[in-house]
Design a protein around this motif. Structure first.
Motif, short mmCIF file in Angstrom:
data_model
loop_
_atom_site.label_atom_id
_atom_site.label_comp_id
_atom_site.label_asym_id
_atom_site.label_seq_id
_atom_site.Cartn_x
_atom_site.Cartn_y
_atom_site.Cartn_z
N ARG B 94 0.85 -1.21 0.00
CA ARG B 94 0.00 0.00 0.00
C ARG B 94 0.88 1.25 0.00
N HIS B 95 1.92 1.25 0.81
CA HIS B 95 2.85 2.37 0.89
C HIS B 95 3.48 2.65 -0.48
N ALA B 96 3.94 1.58 -1.13
CA ALA B 96 4.60 1.75 -2.43
C ALA B 96 3.62 2.26 -3.49
N LEU B 97 2.40 1.81 -3.44
CA LEU B 97 1.39 2.30 -4.40
C LEU B 97 1.15 3.80 -4.20
N GLU B 98 1.10 4.22 -2.95
CA GLU B 98 0.88 5.64 -2.67
C GLU B 98 2.08 6.48 -3.10
N GLN B 99 3.28 5.95 -2.84
CA GLN B 99 4.49 6.70 -3.18
C GLN B 99 4.70 6.79 -4.70
N THR B 100 4.05 5.92 -5.44
CA THR B 100 4.21 5.93 -6.90
C THR B 100 2.97 6.50 -7.59
N TRP B 101 2.24 7.30 -6.84
CA TRP B 101 1.09 7.98 -7.43
C TRP B 101 1.34 9.48 -7.36
N ASP B 102 1.17 10.15 -8.48
CA ASP B 102 1.33 11.60 -8.51
C ASP B 102 -0.03 12.23 -8.19
N PHE B 103 -0.18 12.67 -6.94
CA PHE B 103 -1.48 13.19 -6.50
C PHE B 103 -1.80 14.54 -7.13
N LYS B 104 -0.75 15.25 -7.56
CA LYS B 104 -1.01 16.57 -8.18
C LYS B 104 -1.57 16.38 -9.59
N LEU B 105 -0.95 15.45 -10.32
CA LEU B 105 -1.39 15.24 -11.70
C LEU B 105 -2.43 14.13 -11.81
N SER B 106 -2.71 13.48 -10.69
CA SER B 106 -3.68 12.40 -10.62
C SER B 106 -3.38 11.29 -11.63
N ARG B 107 -2.14 10.81 -11.55
CA ARG B 107 -1.75 9.72 -12.44
C ARG B 107 -0.60 8.95 -11.79
N PRO B 108 -0.38 7.70 -12.26
CA PRO B 108 0.73 6.95 -11.66
C PRO B 108 2.08 7.50 -12.12
N TRP B 109 3.11 7.20 -11.35
CA TRP B 109 4.49 7.57 -11.68
C TRP B 109 4.81 7.05 -13.07
N ALA B 110 5.31 7.98 -13.91
CA ALA B 110 5.69 7.61 -15.26
C ALA B 110 7.21 7.57 -15.32
#
Lengths: 109, 322
Positions: B94-110
């Motif tokens: 769960r932690h890793a999923l949150e850390q790899t989500w860009d909450f500003k752009l609302s998309r996963p880490w690219a």
């Protein structure tokens, strides 16, 4: 036991700083009252996760979904290990020494 | 801009590891800054003193490694608190999923690195924690009951500048473990390289291993036998893990300290002259060339403009705990 010679060269004013827990606890995942059908593929599971995150609801990702993700990765691990074992068991093609063969056949290579 | 804003801005731009008496004279060192100086004084000036080209947020390798570390650290904390493997594993995921989500752009880490992306990161975390759930390397528990993981350290080396300012060594230990009857420090490394003999050879001689070994002896008052490199090879289709102990004898650590003292003297000389010479044998070429080669190749009058336009700045302060 402390290393006397080494510490003799160093003064004592040391400070061990325990960092803050870098984990980022979030709201506890709310367990859905209804047992949801868990998709099978990794892509589907990530789509489910991304949908919840995209709506600003990371806590909506249930432990069941996370566990399904873990199980998918475990299945991948088994497949990977099988493939790696096949590679290890594959008989190695003996290397051909062209010069030795040429000499045996008295060819000029 | 308010006075508070101005104070915050100055704080953000001030590196607390440096002397306030002699500009450019670093007092608190870590392996990154020391390696930079060891490599080339000019490289050190650009990357550490001026902070060019060390933008960790955009570096996929650093992001991958940082989250791998934090996820496995979280797991270690939860296990130390009595959680079972599956529960702690889910927390890490769960932690890793949150850390790899860009909450500003609302998309996963690219990620720009094909083998190091969100999916391979999660895969590596699950495979690693499953493999080592009954880890033969037992995490040491500190006197306060916390597991000895992700420990920031700093200590006075006993060396000073010519003006009497103390020289410190700093760093961040991944984990302290007991292996059979011995105490070791482990350090996780994520890499695309094969975890073969050649890979592990790079750690001797190696300043990070020496600094951490010394730190372990000083801060823990234990006989530290060296570092265990906990390697994770990240491939597009799978992840492999391999560990190897990298021992350090007292003699080798004493030798490293002697070299360090001499190097710091050189650093002081450069700072007092406000001039850091190039080590032209370190420039390299091709894929292995120094990132500042375009700068050093340009005319001196052009270099500042090139640095400011092409090399983003990030403060590297060893005194800031991670």
């Amino acid at each position: 036991m402390a290393n006397e010679n080494l510490t003799g060269a160093l003064r004592g004013s040391l400070q061990l700083i325990e960092s803050q827990d870098s984990g980022n606890p979030t709201d506890p995942a709310e367990t859905s009252p209804l047992r949801e059908a868990v998709p099978d593929s990794l892509d589907e599971l990530f789509a489910k996760v991304n949908e919840a995150f995209g709506q600003g609801l990371p806590s909506a990702v249930t432990d069941e979904t996370l566990y399904a993700l873990v199980l998918r990765y475990r299945a991948e691990a088994l497949k990977w290990e099988q493939d790696e074992q096949i590679k290890r068991d594959k008989p190695k093609t003996p290397r051909v020494n062209k010069k030795s063969i040429a000499e045996a056949l008295e060819l000029d290579i | 801009m308010t006075l508070t804003d101005t104070i915050e801005k100055v704080r953000a731009e001030t590196n607390s590891s440096f002397s306030t008496r002699v500009p450019g004279l670093q007092l608190a060192w870590d392996s990154t800054s020391y390696d930079a100086l060891d490599r080339c004084p000019r490289y050190y000036q650009y990357s550490i003193i001026e902070g060019h080209g060390l933008d960790g947020e955009e570096n996929p390798h650093l992001k991958f490694g940082t989250i791998f570390h934090s996820a496995t650290e979280l797991y270690a904390h939860e296990r130390a608190e009595g959680q079972d493997h599956e529960t702690a594993l889910l927390s890490s995921v769960r932690h890793a999923l949150e850390q790899t989500w860009d909450f500003k752009l609302s998309r996963p880490w690219a990620s720009t690195e094909p083998a190091k992306n969100r999916k391979t990161l999660l895969r590596s975390i699950v495979w690693y924690l499953d493999k080592f759930q009954d880890d033969p390397l037992e995490t040491l528990i500190l006197d306060n009951g916390s597991p000895a993981v992700e420990l920031s350290f700093r200590f006075d080396t006993g060396f000073t500048t010519s003006d009497g300012e103390p020289i410190l060594l700093c760093g961040h230990i991944d984990k302290v473990v007991k292996w059979n009857t011995e105490i070791w420090i482990t350090d996780k490394k994520t890499t695309k390289m094969d975890l073969d003999d050649n890979y592990f050879k790079q750690f001797t001689p190696n300043s990070q291993v020496s600094i951490y070994s010394i730190a372990g002896i000083i801060t823990l008052s234990e006989q530290i036998d060296g570092l265990i490199i906990d390697g994770a090879q990240i491939l597009a289709t799978g992840s492999k893990f391999r560990r190897r102990p990298i021992p350090r004898s007292q003699d080798s650590l004493e030798e490293w300290l002697r070299d360090f003292q001499i190097k710091i003297t050189e650093a002081e000389a450069y700072a007092k002259q406000q001039y850091w010479p190039m080590n032209r044998k370190s420039c390299g070429f091709g894929r292995l060339q120094c990132q500042f080669r375009p700068v050093c190749s340009a005319e001196p009058a052009m270099r500042s403009e090139i640095l400011n336009s092409a090399y983003p700045k990030r403060l590297w302060d060893p005194l800031i705990p991670r």
